[in-house]
Design an enzyme around this catalytic site. Structure first.
Site, PDB file in Angstrom:
ATOM      1  N   THR A   1      40.003 -52.256  21.883  1.00  0.00           N
ATOM      2  CA  THR A   1      40.573 -53.524  21.502  1.00  0.00           C
ATOM      3  C   THR A   1      40.272 -53.989  20.041  1.00  0.00           C
ATOM      4  OG1 THR A   1      38.891 -54.757  22.780  1.00  0.00           O
ATOM      5  CG2 THR A   1      40.764 -54.115  23.843  1.00  0.00           C
TER       6      THR A   1
ATOM      7  N   LEU B   1      32.696 -48.666  19.253  1.00  0.00           N
ATOM      8  CA  LEU B   1      31.944 -49.701  19.844  1.00  0.00           C
ATOM      9  C   LEU B   1      31.388 -50.461  18.730  1.00  0.00           C
ATOM     10  CD1 LEU B   1      30.585 -47.164  22.455  1.00  0.00           C
ATOM     11  CD2 LEU B   1      32.370 -48.939  22.901  1.00  0.00           C
TER      12      LEU B   1
ATOM     13  N   CYS C   1      31.999 -48.439   5.751  1.00  0.00           N
ATOM     14  CA  CYS C   1      33.294 -48.217   4.806  1.00  0.00           C
ATOM     15  C   CYS C   1      33.122 -48.384   3.511  1.00  0.00           C
ATOM     16  CB  CYS C   1      34.356 -49.498   5.313  1.00  0.00           C
ATOM     17  SG  CYS C   1      33.351 -51.257   5.494  1.00  0.00           S
TER      18      CYS C   1
ATOM     19  N   HIS D   1      38.624 -52.019  -0.010  1.00  0.00           N
ATOM     20  CA  HIS D   1      37.382 -52.333  -0.685  1.00  0.00           C
ATOM     21  C   HIS D   1      37.438 -51.975  -2.360  1.00  0.00           C
ATOM     22  CE1 HIS D   1      36.037 -53.547   3.207  1.00  0.00           C
ATOM     23  NE2 HIS D   1      35.004 -52.954   3.235  1.00  0.00           N
TER      24      HIS D   1
ATOM     25  N   ASN E   1      39.555 -49.507   3.891  1.00  0.00           N
ATOM     26  CA  ASN E   1      38.253 -49.653   4.513  1.00  0.00           C
ATOM     27  C   ASN E   1      38.463 -49.409   5.914  1.00  0.00           C
ATOM     28  OD1 ASN E   1      39.629 -52.264   3.905  1.00  0.00           O
ATOM     29  ND2 ASN E   1      38.290 -52.792   5.624  1.00  0.00           N
TER      30      ASN E   1
END
Lengths: 374, 374, 374, 374
Positions: D17, D94, D160, D255, D349
């Protein structure tokens, strides 16, 4: 209906270095997806830039996809018809300071012009066409051709903030009869071109004024939503009252508009309005020879209506690219305590609201056999 | 009229760590300019923060002037009346999830509450006061005191976007009679508190929805612009129709609102409307004992009306700090083809629209002898 | 030391309509707080604007405090010395395309010039002064006066991004000996003037390039941190190596700079560096006749060093206005694995970094008796 | 080399999500272009969301392409291996608060995990892979499988901001030998997830701090640029010194990093560095069974190096979507007065820097026969 269409028409772009000019180049020359009908052969720029390569002159490429290398290598021409005799039609992204006379010269020279400029929009026999709304108005070009004794003509698309608006208004007018509307816009900075809006004017700010914009929003919809006279000699405008308030906000692309409408039919519910918007279909002129326009594809939806559960949509960053920037979106349909219903709508101002709209108009004109190779 | 006023009332701030709480602290404790009437002695926070120093807990100080060192060193208390017995009045910036009961408890305990929260705004005997508009409504507190058998009471200021709006509406109603209005707002992110609006929702974007906001804008003005009953027992609301469309934009402070109004008087010109707005005076209750409120100063203008030559004003970055954030501004007055007149207005949402409004209400209550030291 | 200073010197502003020119007007004419020494009597603009009222020509007033009415009513003059014979000194915010010759002409005509332009910064006998760093360099003007046989002279303040940097570098050099530094800047759009940076270039974007900026950051600090020769004939530059990378970001005011330094002293701890920065004092030339400059006030701090607990500071929106925009701030002091220490610093680019710096330089020159009424 | 690859592996997304989870869904299920190898069959969410439909729970869809309808209709599962027995591999987005144990549990249960979380990145036998840089490190999974007696394993992609950096560093190290680097980042808000960065912290602002980020940038590159031990039992890290300064700026995606490097080889010119960057090729492990990865396509370039004539590039808004967000870009190569060369680089990123990187790692693992259908 056949699916054969004139192919490989050669097209030019007048005013190719500005933001709308860049969009024309981008839409005509997608990497790996050349336009199936149009080949870009001519780039028209100011006297100062003519003779230069497009890549060098168009230093401020403002789009997030790179300028195609073969276009960057093309040499730009001056914007006169003599320099575009190889073109079957041209797109115009010219500045309004010169668009009026230049576009007329191209039409007189027999070259159809699909223009994003404001100059000829309200001319009596110039069709003002949003391809998602009133394609049949293109038949007006016959009147132009007769009068000008030329196979050339001018087709205009409206102001970027009128475009999304009339998609919604047409659906409501067809279903319930439109009487009047008040609209407040929050417009993207790309609508002002490059360099356009200064960063000092828009960071942490709103500018509650856009020169000339409110007048266009109050007058163009009447013509666009009007009826083509049976003899194709003009348009009966739709008798509506309109009030517009225009603002510039810190958004790159996508004009958001808060709309309140009064309709003629009484006892209409929000659910009925929502249903009408959800079922808005793309108009298809009877003389159209193809099943769908090449840029739109088969399952194109002209209007996406967000359900009540998505109560904070449409939003420019999330929804401006629906349908590749050609789909308009609307949401938050609810009763208005003053007029009848209010809602929020959004459209991509430099795609369906500018270059993309003109491109679809040209595709329609080809599909309706209004244009042919030189 | 005398210029003597009760001095050195001790005040508390409930909900001191949020953005509005921080504004209360900033306005009460300007460096080098202590408030002449109020001394901040109590800071109320959640159970979790009570007992901590303000400077430690209020880690996310969001204002461009530093938190005063002596306030940063104060220990926070729980938000119950027993912890604020030393305070002559409290300001409430409590979250609406708890403001209702906490504020009632303070009033019942005899402590006047000046609240920025929404909970009690529409209560029949709670004055909903914009100090630039309807200070005389403060007399409603007598009804509360009688009913509650307490010298405590609650005074509310309205929603931040209602505040600037009613300053303009009151001027128009007084001059021409107000019948209805449509307003579209472009609201600053500070109105949603901290952390409030995610950067992902507002950079390059507009959110065309603010929960509960349109309802407040459609209902609060009727009460604020209403008439105090002669026996001070309630308010006769002004019978007006209203329609609001609320949007969040990428602005730190300052709510911009596009307003269209219908007035009762006919044959009014834009110049007359402009003149009325330019001459809007600060209302002064007959029982007010001071020449001017300490926070506003002597030559304070409640409303600045930009002339037609400044056709792109007001703008939040340039105009929100007029009058120290207490002055509302309006511009672009022109006829509306649907209603009668349209215009743009701006107000600072966390100063006059929140903490500053509540502070002025407390100053007014003191000046009107509605409050006294414990 | 006495506190009497020449009062009511008449001053002019060359290049008054741009952003820096507007800052000069704002700082010289604060509402209710006229400058105690300087009276603004002359506004110099381009030939095109000379003869017009300031209020009319300076249409794009970009500051959040309104242009004072009496200044708006002043008539602008051409930027030649003959038009400024009534002025005891002038501030220059001229564009670099003309600043070189115009400023020289004023100096030759006997009018001291305090310039924000880049043209004369590296001239051998022109002091390049950050008033928080090297005020004693102002004595260089004597060399200019001798050479030019005029009581006029030119004083420059450095590039806006050099200004904050050298405040930090000077503190480090004084304590530990500075050897080299690498700095990466994130600069505000106001540094580019108005209209300056296009909104299309900065919304949702970073521009990793500012023309000429890196060179200034790599060369100006050596001169500013250099030593005045004992005979006041020139500056011995500080022998340091510097590398700069400059970026434009979506910030209105305030340049943020990530700095890494190598110092000569070994075995220095972060705590020692922090202590040096926290205790940075305002340099005070021995010939200065006043206790403090009028614009800075009594307790002015040139540098605020955030403690480790405020690990996300300085930030432009929160800290650029410290000390009225005259204070530089620094934070996040920590070891650098490549050089010795790294940190973040911030300064207000149009106040201490431009108009405010030049204003302080003029106040210093007056306080050091380097200038007198005509 | 053959072009046959295991097809129709069933994959799951853990943490579906959040923003990175949404990117996984978007990249796996492009409208009209289903992934040729992977079929998304399992969506893992928190206990609170498990059992709900994805469309309902993922209310804050933050991407500008709509969530595919068939995914919105899928029911989410808890994030335990027993609920994903039908999946041949899972992607993990996660939160780091739970990623450590959950990912280990999946690997122990025989399910390969391609994780964007930080927890296992520096584990000795977990490959930390940027697919554009060190795909051969994937062979480390054999060590994991032996140790865990399971066909499951964990593959991590780095932070990232490390991702784009190591693409450039690897090219420089291969050509000239890398010794040390200083990097200052300007990072997009999407890197902080949703709601992540408050709008009040980033509008008109820069935040010069990102928790934990500088440490990752200073440690991850050594491992990524290290050498796989011949027996595939671990990595010899590259001995480099690194210093990072990390900032958050008002950019949605992309980035930007200002990099200065010291290389071992002397007498290198900027032109040589530029040539090396322009010719950077995608590494291809010898055991790779396909000509190109399905997501990258045939002519994919891992690095675009802008020539000197495009001196203000790369820019996030214009260049983050190069190669569909999988291509890194670099520009402004020039000498550094302190180290050797400086330059600016940019990477997307949340695509190559997060979900897209993990997806490519999974494609590589399949192409290298490190994974097979359950």
């Amino acid at each position: 209906m056949t699916t054969t269409a004139p192919r490989s028409l050669r097209v030019g772009v007048l005013g190719c270095t500005g933001m709308v000019g860049q969009r024309f180049v981008q839409l005509l020359c997608r990497p790996g997806q050349p336009h199936p009908w149009f080949v870009l052969t001519g780039l028209g720029a100011s006297e100062r830039s003519a003779g230069l390569q497009y890549g060098a002159a168009s230093r401020h490429w403002t789009l997030p996809t790179p300028c195609p290398a073969h276009v960057a290598a093309m040499t730009m021409r001056p914007c006169d018809p003599a320099s575009f005799t190889d073109c079957d039609l041209v797109f115009s992204a010219l500045d309004s300071s010169i668009a009026g006379t230049v576009e007329s010269a191209f039409a007189a020279a027999g070259i159809p012009v699909f223009s994003n400029s404001k100059n000829h929009r309200m001319d009596e026999n110039v069709p003002l066409v949003v391809p998602l709304v009133n394609p049949e108005h293109l038949h007006l070009v016959a009147a132009q051709q007769r009068e000008g004794k030329s196979k050339g003509f001018i087709v205009c698309n409206p102001n970027c903030s009128s475009t999304g608006l009339v998609v919604v208004l047409r659906a409501l007018d067809a279903a319930f009869g439109l009487e009047s509307f008040i609209v407040t816009t929050m417009q993207a900075v790309s609508g002002a071109g490059y360099p356009g809006v200064s960063s000092l004017d828009i960071l942490d700010n709103v500018i509650p004024y856009i020169s000339g914009e409110e007048d266009k929003l109050e007058t163009e919809p009447s013509k666009i939503l009007g009826t083509l006279k049976p003899d194709h000699s003009g348009i009966h405008p739709l008798p509506i009252k309109a009030s517009a308030m225009c603002n510039r906000v810190a958004v790159i692309d996508g004009h958001t508009e808060c709309l309140s409408v009064r309709i003629r039919q009484r006892d209409v519910t929000s659910a009925q309005v929502q249903a009408v918007l959800e079922n808005c279909a793309l108009p298809r002129p009877s003389t159209c020879s193809v099943a769908h326009l090449p840029t739109l594809g088969e399952n194109f939806k002209p209007l996406v209506a967000f359900p009540e559960t998505q109560h904070d949509r449409p939003q420019p960053r999330l929804d401006r690219d629906l349908g590749g920037g050609f789909t308009v979106s609307v949401g938050r349909v609810r009763p208005c305590p003053i007029l009848d219903f209010k809602m929020v709508l959004l459209s991509h101002n430099t795609i369906i609201g500018a270059a993309g709209g003109a491109l679809l108009n040209a595709e329609l004109a080809v599909a309706m056999n209004l244009i042919s190779a030189q």
